[in-house]
Design an enzyme around this catalytic site. Sequence first.
Site, PDB file in Angstrom:
ATOM      1  CE  LYS A   1      46.630  19.123  47.761  1.00 53.02           C
ATOM      2  NZ  LYS A   1      47.267  18.495  46.600  1.00 53.02           N
TER       3      LYS A   1
ATOM      4  CG  ASP B   1      49.735  17.601  49.027  1.00 57.39           C
ATOM      5  OD1 ASP B   1      48.775  18.078  49.666  1.00 57.39           O
ATOM      6  OD2 ASP B   1      49.730  17.505  47.790  1.00 57.39           O
TER       7      ASP B   1
ATOM      8  CB  CYS C   1      50.858  19.748  45.495  1.00 58.50           C
ATOM      9  SG  CYS C   1      50.149  18.259  44.742  1.00 58.50           S
TER      10      CYS C   1
END
Length: 212
Positions: A117, A20, A150
């Site tokens: 995602k 990310d 995450c």
Amino acid sequence: MPDTTPLSLDLRRTALFVCDMQNGFIKPGGSIGKLGLPTGRTDGPIPPISDLLAAFHAAGAPVVYSQMWLRADYRDAGILAQVFPPLQGLGHSVADSWDAAIIDELAPLARDIVVRKTRWDAFQGTNLEMILRNLGVDTLVMTGIATNVCVETTVRAAFVRDFRTMLAVDATASYTEEMEKQSLEAMAFGFATLTSTAAVLQAIDTAAAVTA
């Protein structure tokens, strides 16, 4: 906090995971900054991740990115939209937006794999596990943002799927030092080996010398 024991890596079975590293999470003008979270610490992992990318690419080892990627109407966001209602209005991680884009400094190569995602866990609802199994990967070198969200969620998910994880501590960050420290301590308890970028780079050099 990193384990100082020298690492041993089998580059045929190891992938670099970049979690990310997107404008919305890192840049001051991104949605997380606009939400009010401090982003002053989030650019710290960029140089270490860049070094790891160069080493993995040079070794011909796989690189996998995760990327939050949500519909503009947030119908796929689940309770994220309820827990953080302002995010939708800020365009957080909306598909094809600047906010969702991986930062230019760490842009993937054409041969790298990007897994999109809708949840903090990069395995949930994606084909990440299938990709890793097909690549013959059983070990991940984990990097990215945010350590306690995450990154940690994906590390735990990897563990329960029997993937070994090595977390390069200097190649990850959270929005506060306290959040990061608590998360690292939790992961070190049994989910990941905490290490450093320098140790991973040394292990890559050693592995490359053995196979040369």
